[in-house]
Design an enzyme around this catalytic site. Structure first.
Site, mmCIF file in Angstrom:
data_model
loop_
_atom_site.group_PDB
_atom_site.id
_atom_site.type_symbol
_atom_site.label_atom_id
_atom_site.label_comp_id
_atom_site.label_asym_id
_atom_site.label_seq_id
_atom_site.Cartn_x
_atom_site.Cartn_y
_atom_site.Cartn_z
ATOM 1 N N GLU A 1 0.875 -1.239 -0.121
ATOM 2 C CA GLU A 1 -0.063 0.153 0.065
ATOM 3 C C GLU A 1 0.872 1.248 -0.121
ATOM 4 O OE1 GLU A 1 -2.321 -3.042 2.342
ATOM 5 O OE2 GLU A 1 -0.124 -2.693 2.029
ATOM 6 N N CYS B 1 -0.119 1.232 6.977
ATOM 7 C CA CYS B 1 -0.715 1.375 5.461
ATOM 8 C C CYS B 1 -1.962 2.083 5.581
ATOM 9 C CB CYS B 1 -1.068 0.016 5.015
ATOM 10 S SG CYS B 1 0.603 -0.797 4.677
#
Length: 156
Positions: A55, A86
């Site tokens: 991510e 993330c």
């Protein structure tokens, strides 16, 4: 128009391919207006960077593509529920939406147990394994004072 399921399928494919290439089992894409902006795969072990989660890699790449630190209007699709790192990166990037496939329990079964991190933030810091200390010198706020006084700063 591409569906959420199709974008998730892409993240799962990225994650699976990354395993074959010696990386971690995570993939992510950033989409805005039904257009792919960037994608990312977990590169933690490949780049020796503990922040190189799929991510985060996708967010970094997307910001470079759009030329802005804000990904407002974008969706982050990811093969697995984002860990706290993330999720924080997605919040800082101002994505409008996060869609994930596998969840934190699936990740734990695979040896990636982030549940402790989710729980850690709800506990008193004195119980953490890492010591967090604060030392406040007289000039502790100098960077923020300089920031506030800088007339050409880019607020975020």
């Amino acid at each position: 128009m591409t569906s959420d399921a199709e974008w998730l399928e892409r993240t799962i494919r990225l994650a699976t391919e990354n395993v074959a290439d010696g990386g971690g089992p995570f993939g992510a894409v950033i989409v805005r207006d039904d257009e792919l902006i960037a994608e990312g795969q977990n590169r933690v072990t490949a780049s020796l960077d503990p922040t190189a989660h799929a991510e985060v890699v996708a967010i970094r790449a997307a910001c470079q593509v759009v030329g802005d630190f804000s990904l407002a209007g974008a969706t982050l699709y990811t093969s697995c529920e984002p860990c706290p790192l993330c999720l924080s990166a997605a919040l800082w990037a101002r994505v409008d939406r996060v869609v994930f496939a596998a969840d934190r329990d699936d990740a734990a079964r695979g040896g990636f147990d982030d549940r402790e991190f989710y729980e850690l933030f709800s506990r008193d810091r004195s119980t953490w394994d890492v010591t967090i200390d604060s030392l406040r010198p007289d000039d502790a706020t100098a960077p923020f004072d300089a920031w506030l006084a800088h007339e050409h700063r880019t607020d975020y």
